[in-house]
Design an enzyme around this catalytic site. Structure first.
Site, PDB file in Angstrom:
ATOM      1  N   SER A 101       0.870  -1.160   0.000  1.00  0.00           N
ATOM      2  CA  SER A 101       0.000   0.000   0.000  1.00  0.00           C
ATOM      3  C   SER A 101       0.920   1.226   0.000  1.00  0.00           C
ATOM      4  CB  SER A 101      -0.856  -0.051   1.273  1.00  0.00           C
ATOM      5  OG  SER A 101      -1.688   1.042   1.328  1.00  0.00           O
ATOM      6  N   PRO A 102       1.117   1.831  -1.164  1.00  0.00           N
ATOM      7  CA  PRO A 102       2.064   2.948  -1.222  1.00  0.00           C
ATOM      8  C   PRO A 102       1.497   4.185  -0.528  1.00  0.00           C
ATOM      9  CG  PRO A 102       0.960   2.674  -3.335  1.00  0.00           C
ATOM     10  CD  PRO A 102       0.459   1.573  -2.450  1.00  0.00           C
TER      11      PRO A 102
ATOM     12  N   ASP B 261      -2.739  -1.684  -2.956  1.00  0.00           N
ATOM     13  CA  ASP B 261      -3.927  -1.104  -2.301  1.00  0.00           C
ATOM     14  C   ASP B 261      -3.765   0.411  -2.334  1.00  0.00           C
ATOM     15  OD1 ASP B 261      -5.963  -0.454  -0.273  1.00  0.00           O
ATOM     16  OD2 ASP B 261      -4.244  -0.254   1.084  1.00  0.00           O
TER      17      ASP B 261
HETATM   18  C1  LIG Z   1       0.404   3.580   3.424  1.00  0.00           C
HETATM   19  S1  LIG Z   1       1.822   3.265   4.367  1.00  0.00           S
HETATM   20  C2  LIG Z   1       1.848   1.523   4.450  1.00  0.00           C
HETATM   21  C3  LIG Z   1       1.096   0.984   5.633  1.00  0.00           C
HETATM   22  C4  LIG Z   1       1.174  -0.517   5.767  1.00  0.00           C
HETATM   23  N1  LIG Z   1       0.472  -1.195   4.698  1.00  0.00           N
HETATM   24  C5  LIG Z   1       0.587  -0.954   7.103  1.00  0.00           C
HETATM   25  O1  LIG Z   1      -0.485  -1.561   7.111  1.00  0.00           O
HETATM   26  O2  LIG Z   1       1.184  -0.646   8.137  1.00  0.00           O
HETATM   27  C6  LIG Z   1       3.135   3.618   3.262  1.00  0.00           C
HETATM   28  C7  LIG Z   1       4.524   3.528   3.886  1.00  0.00           C
HETATM   29  O3  LIG Z   1       5.507   3.638   2.853  1.00  0.00           O
HETATM   30  C8  LIG Z   1       6.673   4.216   3.434  1.00  0.00           C
HETATM   31  N2  LIG Z   1       7.552   4.675   2.335  1.00  0.00           N
HETATM   32  C9  LIG Z   1       7.392   5.772   1.547  1.00  0.00           C
HETATM   33  N3  LIG Z   1       8.382   5.842   0.630  1.00  0.00           N
HETATM   34  C10 LIG Z   1       9.177   4.744   0.828  1.00  0.00           C
HETATM   35  C11 LIG Z   1      10.353   4.251   0.196  1.00  0.00           C
HETATM   36  N4  LIG Z   1      10.919   4.904  -0.826  1.00  0.00           N
HETATM   37  N5  LIG Z   1      10.910   3.110   0.664  1.00  0.00           N
HETATM   38  C12 LIG Z   1      10.343   2.447   1.717  1.00  0.00           C
HETATM   39  N6  LIG Z   1       9.238   2.877   2.355  1.00  0.00           N
HETATM   40  C13 LIG Z   1       8.656   4.010   1.917  1.00  0.00           C
HETATM   41  C14 LIG Z   1       6.091   5.316   4.311  1.00  0.00           C
HETATM   42  O4  LIG Z   1       7.012   5.720   5.305  1.00  0.00           O
HETATM   43  C15 LIG Z   1       4.833   4.635   4.880  1.00  0.00           C
HETATM   44  O5  LIG Z   1       5.084   4.067   6.152  1.00  0.00           O
END
Ligand SMILES: C[S@@+](CC[C@H](N)C(=O)[O-])C[C@H]1O[C@@H](n2cnc3c(N)ncnc32)[C@H](O)[C@@H]1O
Length: 358
Positions: free
Chosen positions: A41-42, A84
């Site tokens: 889920s980005p 998602d």
């Molecule tokens: C929508 S949240 C995901 C939540 C997860 N599905 C959960 O249920 O806990 C998206 C996450 O992607 C991380 N994120 C953003 N850019 C990223 C990158 N380049 N590499 C790794 N993580 C990244 C953010 O810090 C965030 O915690």
């Protein structure tokens, strides 16, 4: 120059949490065609912070492109990419951004992914927001589902819907008990007598109904005890569980490149898949540890990794549209679409506050 490895924050016998940028990880540390499933889920906050109009949709696509290249490289030919993604409102007006649809089109048309199927995750517990359009002006309805794009590098990803069967509805049970007369339906479909064979369970639709109110016992307790703010955009474990079971076998490799609180990793561990969760923010990783370690001993917990509760939310009933209508049409609709509808200052302030928090 050798590429430096990203730090591993936690490892179990099946998986690990990597701290760092997943684009870098997928490009440099995963072998080509080695991953069975990318389940993720980005961040969609990226567009929310901006104005989420057309220009912002393009910014989102530009941001996503290097990830798409990296994901395509590491997926096996029969692997799957499951994303998602929530929708977003265009700031200041009651219309929706197209960014998540544009992402889907970009992944298929530019990167050659195939859309195996689109799913909709309905969260029955979703609040009626944005208040301005939904509860104050009453011109839109609740936005209560996320899109889930199931994509694959070839048209033939590994999959079996028998892994995700659901109980028969009461009406289907009735048909099975009392028999079904084979006939042509109004839609033109010829329903044969095979329809009345009891297979023990039914094939689910592409709608996943699950409230995002999971208690996450281990995780939340760990965050509380260690004074860590829980991740506020978690998906319920039922979402990754569905796709991991349908699209992979035990021992297969599942990767979540935007891992957040590592729900995907926890589910994969429980389902005996190999897994890698990559997360950029150290603080989220600190909390994610709570899914895997026993808070008293700080040793990696083997089982049970989470509590599955059976409760009312196991079944949802959706009323037929129009059930409450008594034939009265109500006041004439406002010709300007509600644009100039007068709202009290108190309500306007409250709704502005609510939409600002979205
Ligand atoms: C929508 S949240 C995901 C939540 C997860 N599905 C959960 O249920 O806990 C998206 C996450 O992607 C991380 N994120 C953003 N850019 C990223 C990158 N380049 N590499 C790794 N993580 C990244 C953010 O810090 C965030 O915690």
């Amino acid at each position: 120059m050798p590429v430096s490895k990203l730090p591993v924050s936690l490892s179990t016998s099946r998986g690990k949490i990597v701290h760092g940028d997943s684009q870098q990880f997928c490009t440099n540390e995963l072998k080509e065609k080695s991953v069975n499933l990318i389940m993720t889920s980005p961040p969609f906050g990226l567009v929310r912070k901006k104005t989420y109009g057309n220009a912002d949709s393009y910014l989102y696509l530009d941001w996503f492109r290097p990830f798409a290249t990296a994901f395509k490289r590491v997926l096996k030919d029969n692997g799957s990419l499951v994303i998602d993604i929530g929708g977003a409102w265009i700031s200041g007006q009651p219309t929706r951004s197209l960014y998540h649809f544009k992402l889907l089109i970009m992944l298929c048309e530019e990167f050659g992914f195939h859309l195996a199927q689109e799913f909709f995750w309905w969260n029955p517990a979703k609040l009626p927001t944005p208040a301005e359009w939904v509860t104050v002006r009453r011109i839109r309805v609740k936005d209560a589902f996320n899109c889930i794009w199931w994509l694959s590098p070839t048209p033939w990803p590994k999959a079996d819907n028998r892994r995700v069967l659901q109980p028969y509805s009461d009406s289907m049970k009735g048909l099975l008990k009392n028999g079904y007369k084979a006939k042509l339906r109004p839609s033109g479909h010829d329903i044969s007598t095979k329809f009345s064979i009891n297979n023990g369970a039914s094939i689910p639709p592409n709608l996943i109904a699950v409230a995002n109110t999971e208690s996450n016992g281990y995780y939340l307790r760990y965050c509380k005890e260690n004074n860590i703010k829980p991740h506020d955009a978690r998906y319920p474990s039922a979402v990754p569980e569905y796709f991991i079971r349908m699209l992979t076998d035990p021992g297969d490799l599942v990767v979540d490149p935007f891992a957040g609180s590592c729900v995907t990793g926890e589910v994969a561990e429980r389902l005996k898949r190999k897994w890698v969760c990559v997360e950029l923010e150290q603080n989220f990783i600190k909390g994610a540890r709570g899914r895997f370690v026993n808070p008293k001993t700080e040793k990696v917990a083997q089982s049970p990794l989470f509590e599955v509760e059976k409760k009312d939310g196991d079944y949802y009933k959706v009323p037929r549209p129009g059930l409450l209508w008594n034939g009265y049409h109500g006041e004439p609709l406002s010709e300007d679409g509600g644009k100039k509808r007068k709202i009290s200052k108190k309500k306007a302030d409250a709704s502005a506050k609510a939409t600002a928090n979205l």
